[in-house]
Scaffold this active site. Sequence first.
Site, PDB file in Angstrom:
ATOM      1  N   SER A   1       1.497  -1.349   0.136  1.00  0.00           N
ATOM      2  CA  SER A   1      -0.139  -0.335  -0.393  1.00  0.00           C
ATOM      3  C   SER A   1       1.085   1.117  -0.132  1.00  0.00           C
ATOM      4  O   SER A   1       1.705   1.214   0.977  1.00  0.00           O
ATOM      5  CB  SER A   1      -0.737  -0.388   1.136  1.00  0.00           C
ATOM      6  OG  SER A   1      -1.729   1.124   1.318  1.00  0.00           O
ATOM      7  N   HIS A   2       1.037   1.777  -0.827  1.00  0.00           N
ATOM      8  CA  HIS A   2       2.259   3.417  -1.850  1.00  0.00           C
ATOM      9  C   HIS A   2       0.918   4.559  -0.781  1.00  0.00           C
ATOM     10  O   HIS A   2       0.744   5.198  -1.220  1.00  0.00           O
ATOM     11  CB  HIS A   2       2.446   3.141  -2.977  1.00  0.00           C
ATOM     12  CG  HIS A   2       3.745   3.986  -3.027  1.00  0.00           C
ATOM     13  ND1 HIS A   2       4.092   4.051  -4.975  1.00  0.00           N
ATOM     14  CD2 HIS A   2       4.681   4.052  -2.102  1.00  0.00           C
ATOM     15  CE1 HIS A   2       5.185   4.670  -4.046  1.00  0.00           C
ATOM     16  NE2 HIS A   2       5.505   4.549  -3.286  1.00  0.00           N
ATOM     17  N   GLN A   3       1.993   4.842   0.502  1.00  0.00           N
ATOM     18  CA  GLN A   3       1.715   6.322   0.881  1.00  0.00           C
ATOM     19  C   GLN A   3       2.510   6.775   0.839  1.00  0.00           C
ATOM     20  O   GLN A   3       2.104   8.139  -0.209  1.00  0.00           O
ATOM     21  CB  GLN A   3       1.502   5.954   2.259  1.00  0.00           C
ATOM     22  CG  GLN A   3       0.817   5.258   2.541  1.00  0.00           C
ATOM     23  CD  GLN A   3       0.426   4.713   4.360  1.00  0.00           C
ATOM     24  OE1 GLN A   3      -0.787   5.478   4.920  1.00  0.00           O
ATOM     25  NE2 GLN A   3       0.873   3.801   4.927  1.00  0.00           N
TER      26      GLN A   3
END
Length: 742
Positions: free
Chosen positions: A65-67
Amino acid sequence: MVLTLALLAAIALVWCLTAIVEKIRHGLSTAQAVLYAPFKLAYRISDARIGIARGAQAPVIYVVSHQSRLDPALTLSLLPDDTLHILDPVSAKSVWLEPWRELARTIAFNAEHVFVSRRLVRVLKGRGRLAVYIPEAVEPDIRSFRLYRAVIRIAMQADARIVPIFIGGAQALPFQMDGKAPAPRRWFPRLSVSVLEPMTAPELVARNGSPAASNANALFDRMAEARLATTEPDLTLFQAVRDAAELFGPGRVVVEDATGSRLSYRTLLAGARILGTRFAKLAKPGEAVGVMLPNTSGAVLSLLGLASAGQVAALVNYTSGPANVTAALRTAAIHTVISSRVFVEKAGLADVVQAVEAAGAKLLWLEDLQAGISGLDKAAAALLWRYPLHRQKAEKPAVILFTSGSEGAPKAAVLSHRNLIANAMQAEARVTITTSDIALNVLPMFHSFGLTAGTILPLVTGMRLFLYPSPLHYKLIPEVARRLKPTVMFGTDTFLAQYARTASDGDFSSLRFVVAGAEAVKPETRRVWRERFHTAIIEGYGLTEAAPVAAVNTAIHNREGTVGRLLPGMRMRIEPVEGVAEGGRLFLSGPNVMLGYMTAERPGELQPLADGWQDTGDIVKVDREGFITITGRAARFAKIAGEMVSLGAIEMLVQSLWPEERHAVVAVPDRRRGERIVLVTTATQADATSLRRLGKQAGIAELAVPGDIVKVAEIPVLGSGKTDYVATRDLAVERLNAGSAA
């Protein structure tokens, strides 16, 4: 110069020692360990579960999950060095990331082509590993959601396992993907790497016993569970609010009410500590203390004060009548009740006060407590506001809530701190919430929806919360909304329909959405809010025993007529019901499901759930994408001449005939058939002929169509906004006996 060299040498030594430790702990390569060490030191990373990812048997897809811009550097440092990383265009070209890109193979992200490439399937089939970075979004847009479909399709083609990875705390970093941090920026927040167990695509889809379920939804839900797993499981309610204060700023105003009170996190927790010292003198840790207050800052202070003192807040439903109040206090073995003289006088609750005293409980007035606060108390609380008075475990009881009693006597449901915090975080993992949101909560805290969604959720997510004391002020609440300009609101269909009748068109125009629960949202209510206020009503489903939210619709997962999809971390089981052809009786389990009940037969004694599954009593059906439709209540089925009839289904049928009116369908005793169905309605034009004609058109058996109609000015409702079916049934019986039915 010597001091500078000594400092540099000390830094190098710590760096080297940390790299050695991490290399041994996780089996990293030397280069990985050296480049990971500064992150470990700067962000105090909790990474115990990274071994699950490194040990996953190939072929495997790591879905990250790329934040933030730091995510690729972290995962390149921690994942096996034979992993192929698919990076976004910025990360693929970033100069500062060059040392980390040398740790493993990387290719640039191409949203249009990369996931349909046969090359990736060949990599996986060759016992390969793939790291895919999906932009983090609680409610992703259509383009982002296509990535979930692509990943799950490749996983199925290559028979690969999927390992979700979520970096908790990264949302506070200043290096966000879109340049905007959803929380106040912090240069060095504490990070935690959440890794879930490897699962194949078919295993993901089949977890809820629905092999026909949507593959993309199954992956999306699994990623939401990874996000949820970063929530600290051992936080009490007080500690969760304290952590929010440290994240969003102690001086941030978080609670306001109709009296003009405005409390920052620091003031709120300091006030709770002061009250907690008073509560500690009146009850022991673990003892239940009643709270009989409206939606005001005083109620929040009392709730957190009891949590600080290690006591259990039993939220008394003062609208349920003296008899129910007495029964509730005795069931939960409550000896002290916190209330307010001003509130009791304004609300006309003299009979309820007598009921409290009849139950043997002592009333503790907030006005008296506030009058006794000294300067020394305030100074001590100002210094120690971060610390609770009594250490308590998250699995211990936090609140006692009394079920609505819409179909029978209320029951006492005992919820732990973990139940409440988990449910708030489950909702936060499914519905987009930001610190710029303003929440208007008119639902009382004795209603589980008003407590968790309307109060605790804003407190722990940094939303500004405005509390209004009564949902029954139909003319005043639209005026409050016009002045406050809230972006989020919580309500029930009954209340929302009433507000729409009295509001001007612009009163609720500031709302992003309204979350509705407790009862089904009628199409007419939804239409009015959409057309007049341009506001979407997001319908959810819950029960007091689940703290309460169990399912909810969202912007991307929204299907009218349903209550949405299960929250992350929950499981469901559907058991067949006699006479129900499609669907069955719903059972739920999850971190938000209560500890157990207290009953009148064994007052004050917690009776835990036998196997962790809660019987909801609801009859449901679930479609292939996981959307749940409530078709009735097990308690709201009537047996007419041997046939099972859903009263809820008949009610919805009647609603389609007279949509602007309110209706309740009940069953009353009948000598010949055992039971007969009666319609209680506010529709003055209602007639049996129209009902029979509609029933025939809908293909409903004639015995299921109400033969008697009782017309009333108002349908009885509970303080929570639900229809009071017990009172409605009594009213129907009374009118029928008097011969005043149509």
